[in-house]
Enzyme design. Structure first.
Site, PDB file in Angstrom:
ATOM      1  N   ASP A 298       0.996  -1.244  -0.135  1.00  0.00           N
ATOM      2  CA  ASP A 298       0.037   0.032  -0.193  1.00  0.00           C
ATOM      3  C   ASP A 298       0.812   1.323   0.054  1.00  0.00           C
ATOM      4  OD1 ASP A 298      -2.140   1.702  -0.068  1.00  0.00           O
ATOM      5  OD2 ASP A 298      -3.226   0.607   1.553  1.00  0.00           O
TER       6      ASP A 298
HETATM    7  C1  NOJ Z   1      -4.019   3.836  -0.255  1.00  0.00           C
HETATM    8  C2  NOJ Z   1      -5.156   3.074  -0.040  1.00  0.00           C
HETATM    9  O1  NOJ Z   1      -5.062   2.393   1.385  1.00  0.00           O
HETATM   10  C3  NOJ Z   1      -5.318   1.970  -1.035  1.00  0.00           C
HETATM   11  O2  NOJ Z   1      -6.592   1.399  -0.903  1.00  0.00           O
HETATM   12  C4  NOJ Z   1      -5.268   2.599  -2.510  1.00  0.00           C
HETATM   13  O3  NOJ Z   1      -5.520   1.740  -3.495  1.00  0.00           O
HETATM   14  C5  NOJ Z   1      -3.750   3.449  -2.640  1.00  0.00           C
HETATM   15  N1  NOJ Z   1      -3.963   4.254  -1.368  1.00  0.00           N
HETATM   16  C6  NOJ Z   1      -3.758   4.002  -3.748  1.00  0.00           C
HETATM   17  O4  NOJ Z   1      -4.542   5.011  -3.965  1.00  0.00           O
END
Ligand code: NOJ
Length: 745
Positions: free
Chosen positions: A284
């Site tokens: 993430d």
């Molecule tokens: C953080 C989020 O937790 C995740 O779900 C997302 O895909 C990413 N950012 C990218 O935007």
């Protein structure tokens, strides 16, 4: 543009990772790996955000010139790339790199792209796998037409705490329903397979147990038992693997002390070895770097080593790999085979997407325009939205509203909302084109009938200056419809709240309006717009009817009007419990019994609250219709299930009302005596059926050993012989038929 890598002719003879759907792809991957420098390999594992292409995006990104890095082969994929124009421009840069390895473009396509479907939790309330798959299919078609190859969806995290803003992005509280929905969404996004021009790679996220954040605060630690992990949180991920999901995303949280991003137990032992997953695991956003703050890695370099050694493939915007991975390999802290394995996963997907044949194949501006304008997509959002809405209450059959009602007063801050109806994570939509609830009702009303619209307050509802006008409107109406709830920005990532009631003074607005309506002998219908279960017991008790409409998307206002006027007979069921108050959270239907359950044990020393019933406001699986359904004639094909046999349970369902309608029949099972305590009931089957008035239909479910199996105290999977209780109902708290059977060895 056609390109071939001539030197790929060294087919199949080199050693190295064997990733890809077939031997030919695996051979191409190995051949390409042989040509790559260490730095180029690292580049494939480096993912950066597309915005601020030349400027610093965050502390670690200082002084990074992304354009130059793409040309130097130091970036393998970009996130938050939204259009054909952007993808073409970026791919041009990659085509100037030494090996011309194309970029992958990723985006959070969560519930639609150009046309917006209900928020995922809302869609889950449809319990309609076909509708859910169709929604993901359309989102994929539109996103792929924008040049996007990869969506960071579906979020398959089971979530039982409505304080956590991301309950909105998932399928609710249940592992069985969540698994079915995970499969439907993966199938929808990936269609006939990645590489098709209308498909995107799906991502099962966030691996794992992110939804169990302590106290519902986003990014918080997770501390759960191995049973909870295996029985509740992991099944939807496994279902995604079974559906062929191309990628996984790990998560921000620690799981029992180990950051998920650095967990070999999750990413290697379970995901790759036990489940046989052969795709990309992306971190993430900066979750690799965050392992330092977790107190699990000494510094960014150490974090990078721990992540890749634990099975994390790509570092998203974390700069641990781009800054340190080459050095780590040179020092032997990360093995060459580990690096090649990770890079192999990325290259395999690039081959499968067809990007080596034509890096621009998804980027066609004319196609983008045509696909986005497809009217069928827009119509589908209306259909899915009305299927998602849950009729919680309908006293005195106030609903459906008559179209020739003389005067309807629509009151509340969401009466004319457009942008809020779309929910969070929208990409290409145009909020101005979204019909509000006021628009929808106005269109549905017969000539000569009137709709008055009064906000009463804004969404935050901090002051009551507008209440008097709302009260006046209520007094003059024949029916009052109130639109209350949350704004689009109130749920989603980082939107955790310690209060989950209607915002501000909305409850006071409700009570004042209701008092005026009641004094005039007029009913009050409440429409709740929200991305999470709200605790609104005192309001719910006083409303005559309640429609939980979630955040319903591009055609939200029309879809709500369809349900309120009865052009569509509501069929949604709650995928998550609605609590009476925040004090009950976490609350879910499949709890373990206590030694002192009430009402069997007297209340004072029973497991009960002193100030509230244990029961929720509305239970998992609850949802009414404008018709009624009768369940009878339960039949079991055998009372004793042996070995690998199957038991068929059947019953008759009849539409006992006057309108055609759909019912979601639910099968629950309980293992009352086992080597480890089992939940009081667990959903093990469901079906959504449409019946004409008076129509009767026989419904069957099959039960086998697998369905009765669970992880015992040693985490061994299996079923234990003995008696099982079987319950069939219309909701988890509305069981209509009960039976029992024995499982023998
Ligand atoms: C953080 C989020 O937790 C995740 O779900 C997302 O895909 C990413 N950012 C990218 O935007």
């Amino acid at each position: 543009m056609k390109r071939t890598l001539v030197s790929l002719a060294v087919l199949g003879i080199c050693a190295g990772p064997a990733h890809g759907t077939d031997a030919a792809t695996a051979a191409k991957v190995r051949a390409l790996l042989q040509q790559m420098t260490l730095e180029e390999k690292v580049g494939q594992l480096n993912q950066v955000v597309a915005s601020g292409l030349t400027g610093p995006e965050n502390a670690q990104a200082k002084n990074v010139d992304k354009r130059a890095d793409i040309k130097a082969g130091k970036i393998g994929s970009l996130l938050t790339v939204k259009s054909v124009a952007e993808t073409r421009e970026l791919q041009d840069l990659a085509m100037q790199s030494r090996l011309k390895i194309p970029l992958i473009f990723a985006l959070d396509v969560i519930h639609g792209h150009k046309n917006v479907f209900p928020v995922p939790l809302g869609e889950a309330a449809s319990w309609d796998m076909e509708a859910i798959e169709r929604s993901a299919r359309i989102a994929a078609t539109e996103a792929a037409a924008s040049g996007v190859h990869w969506t960071f969806a579906p979020m398959v995290d089971v979530a039982r705490d409505p304080r956590w803003g991301r309950v909105m992005e998932g399928a609710g509280e249940d592992a069985f329903l969540g698994s079915a929905i995970a499969k439907a969404r993966v199938k929808g996004f990936q269609g006939k397979g990645i590489g098709q021009l209308d498909s995107v790679m799906a991502t099962a996220k966030h691996f794992a147990a992110y939804g169990a954040a302590v106290a519902g605060r986003d990014y918080q630690a997770v501390d759960i038992s191995p049973q909870q992990l295996h029985e509740v949180y992991l099944p939807p991920f496994r279902a995604a693997v079974e559906a062929g999901v191309a990628t996984f995303m790990n998560s921000f949280n620690t799981l029992n002390g180990i950051p998920a991003t650095g967990s070999a137990m999750l990413q290697k032992d379970i995901l790759r070895q036990k489940w046989g997953f052969d795709g990309i695991v992306v971190s993430d956003w900066q979750s690799v770097a965050e392992m330092v703050r977790h107190g699990y890695a000494a510094d960014l370099k150490d974090a990078g080593a721990r992540a890749i050694n634990a099975g994390n493939t790509i570092d998203m915007e974390g700069y641990a790999y781009s800054n340190h991975l080459a050095e780590l390999v040179k020092e032997g802290k990360v093995g060459q085979a580990t690096l090649d394995d990770a890079v192999g996963h990325v290259l395999a997907k690039k081959f499968e997407l067809g990007l080596f044949d034509d890096p621009y194949r998804y980027s066609d501006a004319a196609r983008e325009k045509a696909v986005h304008a497809n009217p069928e997509h827009r119509a589908a959002t209306r259909d899915v939205a009305r299927k998602s809405m849950v009729l919680l209450k309908n006293e005195g059959a106030v609903l459906p509203l008559k179209k020739d009602t003389r005067r309807i007063a629509l009151i509340g801050p969401l009466a004319e909302a457009r942008r809020d109806l779309e929910g969070a994570w929208i990409v290409h939509s145009d909020p101005k084109s979204v019909p509000s609830l006021a628009d929808g009702l106005r269109k549905g009303l017969a000539a000569g009938s009137r709709l008055t619209v009064t906000a009463g307050c804004d969404i935050a509802c901090k002051d009551s200056k507008g209440f008097a006008a709302a009260v006046k409107a209520a007094r003059e109406a024949d029916v009052v419809v109130m639109a209350l709830g949350e704004s689009f920005d109130h749920t989603g990532e980082a939107r955790s709240y310690t209060s989950i009631t209607l915002l501000g003074k909305q409850d006071q607005l409700f009570h004042q309006v209701r008092a005026a309506a009641k004094a005039a002998g007029k009913p009050v219908v409440l429409v709740v717009l929200a991305g999470r279960p709200l605790a609104f017991a005192d309001v719910a008790e006083k409303a005559d009817a309640i429609l939980y409409a979630w955040l319903p998307g591009s055609e939200g206002g029309n879809a709500m009007a369809d349900v309120l006027f009865g052009d569509y007979n509501p069929s949604g069921k709650l995928p998550i419990t609605i609590p009476r108050s925040l004090g009950q959270v976490p609350i879910y239907y499949s709890y373990l019994n206590t030694g002192r359950p009430v009402p069997e044990v007297e209340a004072l020393y029973g497991s009960a609250y002193m100030d509230s019933p244990n029961t929720p406001l509305y239970a998992f699986g609850h949802g009414l219709s404008y018709t009624t359904f009768k369940y009878d004639n339960l039949r079991l094909s055998t009372s004793s299930l042996a070995g690998n046999g199957k038991l068929t349970v059947s019953f008759d369902l009849q539409n006992s009302g006057k309108r055609a309608g759909e019912e979601v029949v639910q099968l629950y099972l309980r293992d009352p005596v086992a080597s480890i305590a089992r939940p009081v009931k667990e959903l093990k089957g469901f079906r959504k059926l449409r019946l004409e008035p008076g129509q009767r239909q026989s419904v069957s479910f099959e039960i086998d050993r697998e369905l009765l199996s669970f992880h015992n105290a040693d985490l061994k999977w299996g079923a234990e012989p003995g008696r099982f209780d079987l319950m069939i109902g219309s909701a988890s708290d509305d069981i209509r038929l009960k039976g029992q059977f024995e499982l023998t060895d």
